[in-house]
Structure formats: structure tokens, C-alpha cells
Design an enzyme around this catalytic site. Structure first.
Site, short mmCIF file in Angstrom:
data_model
loop_
_atom_site.label_atom_id
_atom_site.label_comp_id
_atom_site.label_asym_id
_atom_site.label_seq_id
_atom_site.Cartn_x
_atom_site.Cartn_y
_atom_site.Cartn_z
N CYS A 212 15.71 -6.12 -20.32
CA CYS A 212 15.61 -5.53 -18.98
C CYS A 212 17.00 -5.31 -18.41
O CYS A 212 17.87 -6.18 -18.47
CB CYS A 212 14.79 -6.43 -18.07
N SER A 496 9.57 -13.39 -11.98
CA SER A 496 10.40 -12.58 -12.86
C SER A 496 11.79 -12.43 -12.24
O SER A 496 11.95 -12.47 -11.02
CB SER A 496 9.76 -11.19 -13.02
#
Length: 580
Positions: A212, A496
Site C-alpha cells: 500500500c 488499517s
């Protein structure tokens, strides 16, 4: 030309026999093992070489670790060229991004400890002399390091690289991340974007392989591990792939350099715990705070420290937070991604600036065989112009304004809040209670949650879920609906690294263990006191005692298999949610 590494064989002779003692009882006793190694491609001269476990989490349809199969081959070839003999293997890996909001997400944190166990198993079973591990998707980074700390191995870890920024097709100045698609769900449910824009964001958020792209958990842990001294300088922010989605040349070179560094560690007999000291962990914590890292960093740093035998507590993070300003402008709170940081010099320029300002320790040993200060000797102490990184004298936010540990009547043993630079002194409001993530997500997108309410999500902790899943789906939906500054999210689960807003997780004791979170009712008043590091439930002791008498633990969500085993062994979040 490969050098002879026979003198570097620490213990691999236990598996294949002591070279140059071919008439000895011990050599003869290992004939059966050597027969199978011949079948695997060994030549007689290979038995005199030191061996290396080369291990990486791999799954073909997972952007973060998709290239690890090829990277293991490159690293193994590099070891061969140096006269080492690689024992390559892959471990499982779970994609948070794909499993988010499903029952499968419960496997994510569980996989961290399973991966660590797999690496330990493959290293100790084959008696290898050293270990090279790859990280990738967030929990795989600590998983790659935990077995090295646990066994005090001669070892090193390497990051496969981060993804490029996504580009919004109609807004080319907007950098997209994997988190953008989750926030778009909330925006669509609130009528702020149409279905076509949702689909465009979905298709363009992740332009290729790599972890990510923001300062989410994967990049938080890669930079922390470099700061800890267990990865080579400059490797934690590399782009994973080139424009054709092939492994970036810099990552290939990192494989070669990491193999050479591992050979040097073998020669000098430098072991993991020589590097992972208390001061080294403090360096990692400072970097996490300075770069605006993920709350998952708390869990993972505590877990690694536990494995390394270093006395580190959740309260130590406040001590670091209170001296460390937020100096980065990285997503999710900022506007740049980690490849943008790499383009101006990566973590070394940040660490040099922190060193010059006496925020990190320069005398810590690293996998180069040199100290932090020696590694940074030739790095400029002057930050590049621009607004990706600011000096500590002019930070994006002052110390104590990113990640903090809160305690109080709602979290007697700790909780974690991520402020990401937001100036919030206190918050007071009513609770809206949900007993699981799905209920909470629906509460947000259906408009049940009202401005000024705190959404409480419980029974999602390490034991209760089990597996402590991330609450990105309801949290991102909350941001997408424009409620991020008005409605805190409080949970015994976790977040997250893509999450932002007023997010409080890791509440201990968790609800399934009978913690105060289990006793909260919709309409109860909750107080967040940032100044005094407090999280409180404004309900009298008498009322809570009555509720406690009437409370019964919910049925276990895991009667069999790996989740049951995890629930029976895992510690609480304030101790890193470890199982060993």
C-alpha cells in the site's frame, strides 16, 4: 568468484555432516540426509558451504507480495554467487485489503505469528547458519523479523517495495491509495459521488504490484525496521516495480546487497539481538511518530521487542510521542505517498535530520556492521526543499499529537488513539454501540450514526473476534460521509494504516474478557481527554456493577481450527497480541 564459507558453518554440519571429516562417525551418520540433498541438486562441494534460509510470504494474487516468488530466486542466486547455499521457501500470507470486512480478515493478525513460526520452523529444522527474510504486506514485516529476534539468529530482512501512487482519472493532482476505494464507498453512500466515479477510483487506486502506497502499516513497519537497524539503509521506501510492473532495478540490487550484508554478518558473528537493543527500539518508535505511522506499529513493535527479550511497554510510546513532532506530509493524513519520500532521499534523510536534532541514538549497531551514525555519515543533514518533510523546528504538528496511549475507566489497561496532527484537546458525546464490524458499517452507511456520537465496535479484539480484525470498512465509510472530525470510532479491534479521523483502538481489557467496553450501552456518555491521556465512560460504578452481574460472555466465534488455537494463546493488545 564465490569464496569458501566452510568456516562460517555455525550449525549446518548437524544436518549434512562435518566437511573434511568424511571418515568420522558423525559424517557417516548423515549419509541419508546427503542422499536427499544430492537429489535436490547438491554437488559434493556444496556440503562445505554455509547455508541460508531465504524465506518470503507469497501469494500470486496479492499485490503486496506478488513479486516475492521472483525475489526469492534473485536473493538465492545472490547467495550462491557469494559461496552460500540457500534453502528457499515461501510462507502463507493474507491480504488485508482483499479480506477487509469479511470473516477472512480475522486471519490477518493470526498470520503474523504463523509466518514467524513458519520461518523459525524452516530455519531450525534444516539447521541453517543464517536467515534472509522478506516482508511485504503489513503484518508480514514484523513476521519476517520476529523469528530472528526469537532465536537470536544471524539474519537480515528486506522489503519488496511499495506501490506507486494511483491517479484519479478526472483529478490528476489527486494521489490515490488502496484506502481511497474504501473511502469512496462512504462517499457514494452519502450521495457525494456517483457509481461511475466509484468505479473509476476502484480501478485506479492500485496501479501495480507493491505494498500500500501511503504511510500505512506496511510502510510504517518497513521504515521502523530500517530504523531498528535490521534492514539496509535506504531499502524501506523503494518502489516495488517499474512502469511495466516488473521488479524495480533498485529492489533487485537490494537483494544483491542484502546477501552481501548477510555474509558480512556471518563473518563477524553479529546476531539479531546485538542489533535489536532497547535504544534501537526507541529509534524505531521515533521514526514511527515522526513519519505519521500506523497504530498497528504499536502492536508489532511490542511483539518484536517481546521476541527480542527487550523490556518495552505500551506506556513507553507516550514517552516517545511527547518528544517527537510529526514532520511528514504522507498519506493517510497528508497528501504524498512513500514513493515521493523515496524520490527525495528516503528514510536516510529523515534519520539524519532526527540524529542531528538528538531525537535518535547514533551509536546503535545495524546490519551493515556499522552504527546508525556511521551509516548516515555522508547523508546531508539539510532537508530537501518542498513540503514532503519539514524540519523539527517547523513541524506539521508538535510532539504528542500523532499516536498516543489513553487509559481510564473505559480502557484501564490501555488503548491507542491516532490523531495524525489533528488539534483535539477533548471530546464528549453519546455512544452508539455495535457488537461487530458489519453492524457498525451498516450503522454508518445507513445514516443511523449521528454527528457528535461515538461509534463503539466491540467483540473484535484478539480473543473475541478472534484475530483482532481491522475496522477500515466502517472507519473509511465514516470519513467518506464527512463524519471523521465529529464521530470517534472506539474499538477493541484495530485499524488499517489507511484509517484516519478520531480513531481509538486496542482497548484493553477487550469486551470478550469482560472489560468495561462490554458494559457500554447506546446513549452512555464517553469522554476523550487528550491532555490527560484519558478515555472514560461516564457511568456510575453502581450501574456498571449491576450491568456486570447481568453480563455473560458471548459464545466463541471459533470452535475449531487455527482461530481457536489463536484465541486460546493470544495475549492482549497492550502486550502486542503475541502467541509465543
Amino acid at each position: 568468484m564465490a569464496e569458501c564459507t566452510q568456516k562460517l558453518k555455525k550449525r549446518s554440519w548437524e544436518l549434512m555432516g562435518k566437511p573434511r571429516e568424511e571418515d568420522s562417525k558423525q559424517w557417516i551418520s548423515r549419509s541419508g540426509a546427503r542422499a536427499q540433498l544430492y537429489a535436490a541438486g547438491y554437488k559434493k562441494g556444496d556440503f562445505a558451504k554455509a547455508t541460508v534460509t531465504v524465506s518470503a510470504p507469497y501469494m500470486s494474487q496479492h499485490m503486496c507480495n506478488q513479486k516475492c516468488e521472483e525475489l526469492v530466486r534473485i536473493a538465492s542466486d545472490s547467495c550462491e554467487e557469494l559461496g552460500l547455499k540457500p534453502f528457499a521457501n515461501h510462507t502463507p500470507v493474507v491480504s488485508d485489503g482483499q479480506t477487509m470486512g469479511t470473516v477472512g480478515m480475522r486471519m490477518s493478525l493470526v498470520s503474523r505469528d504463523l509466518i514467524a513460526d513458519c520461518i523459525e520452523l524452516m530455519t531450525d529444522a534444516f539447521r541453517t547458519d543464517a536467515v534472509m527474510t522478506f516482508g511485504g504486506c503489513d503484518k508480514t514485516n514484523p513476521a519476517a523479523l520476529m523469528p530472528l529476534a526469537r532465536t537470536n539468529a544471524i539474519g537480515i530482512t528486506l522489503y519488496p517495495g511499495t506501490a506507486k501512487s494511483g491517479v484519479h482519472p478526472s483529478k490528476p493532482d489527486v494521489r490515490l491509495t488502496p484506502g481511497s476505494a474504501y473511502e469512496a464507498q462512504g462517499s457514494y453512500s452519502a450521495g457525494l459521488i456517483d457509481l461511475e466515479e466509484l468505479h473509476q477510483i476502484e480501478k485506479n487506486s492500485c496501479p501495480g504490484a507493491g505494498t500500500c502506497s501511503g504511510m500505512f502499516t506496511a510502510n510504517t513497519m518497513s521504515t521502523c525496521i530500517e530504523a531498528l537497524g535490521m534492514a539496509l539503509p535506504g531499502t524501506s521506501t523503494c518502489p516495488a516495480v517499474d512502469e511495466n510492473n516488473n521488479i524495480h532495478p533498485d529492489v533487485k540490487q537490494n537483494c544483491v546487497n542484502t546477501a552481501s550484508a548477510l555474509l558480512n554478518l556471518l563473518k563477524k558473528n553479529i546476531r539479531s539481538r546485538d542489533i535489536m537493543t532497547r535504544k534501537a527500539f526507541e529509534n524505531a518508535m521515533v521514526v514511527m511518530m515522526a513519519l505519521g505511522g500506523s497504530t498497528n506499529g504499536i502492536l508489532h513493535i511490542l511483539a518484536i521487542a517481546h521476541e527480542a527479550g527487550v523490556d518495552l511497554t505500551v506506556d513507553d510510546f507516550n514517552k516517545i510521542a511527547e518528544k517527537t513532532p510529526l514532520i511528514s506530509n504522507l498519506t493517510p493524513a497528508g497528501k504524498y505517498n512513500v514513493v515521493d519520500l523515496h524520490a527525495i532521499g528516503g528514510l536516510p534523510i529523515v534519520m539524519k535530520h532526527l540524529l542531528v536534532n538528538n531525537l535518535i541514538h547514533g551509536d546503535c549497531l545495524t546490519v551493515t556492521g556499522k552504527t546508525v551514525a556511521e551509516n548516515l555519515k555522508d547523508v546531508s543533514g539539510v532537508l530537501p526543499e518542498g513540503d514532503i518533510i519539514r524540519p523539527v523546528s517547523n513541524p506539521f504538528s508538535p510532539p504528542g499529537n500523532h499516536i498516543l496511549i489513553l487509559k481510564g475507566s473505559l480502557a484501564p489497561q490501555g488503548s491507542v488513539i491516532k490523531l495524525s496532527g489533528k488539534q483535539i484537546d477533548s471530546w464528549k458525546g453519546k455512544a452508539r454501540v455495535c457488537d461487530n464490524e458489519t453492524e457498525a458499517y451498516n450503522c454508518v452507511v445507513d445514516g443511523v450514526l449521528q454527528p457528535g456520537e461515538a461509534i463503539v465496535i466491540r467483540y473484535e479484539g484478539p480473543h473475541g473476534a478472534p484475530g483482532m480484525p481491522e475496522m477500515l470498512s466502517p472507519g473509511a465509510a465514516l470519513i467518506g460521509r464527512g463524519l471523521g472530525a465529529q464521530c470517534p470510532l472506539i474499538t477493541d479491534g484495530r485499524f488499517s494504516g489507511a484509517s484516519h479521523g478520531i480513531m481509538i483502538g486496542h482497548v484493553v481489557p477487550e469486551a470478550s474478557k469482560g472489560g468495561p467496553l462490554a458494559l457500554v450501552q447506546t446513549g452512555d456518555e464517553i469522554v476523550i481527554d487528550i491532555k490527560n491521556r484519558g478515555l472514560h465512560l461516564n457511568v456510575s460504578d453502581d450501574v456498571l456493577a449491576e450491568r456486570k452481574k447481568n453480563w455473560t460472555p458471548p459464545p466463541s466465534k471459533a470452535d475449531t481450527g487455527v482461530l481457536r488455537k489463536y484465541a486460546n494463546t493470544v495475549t492482549d493488545a497492550s502486550h502486542g497480541a503475541t502467541t509465543c
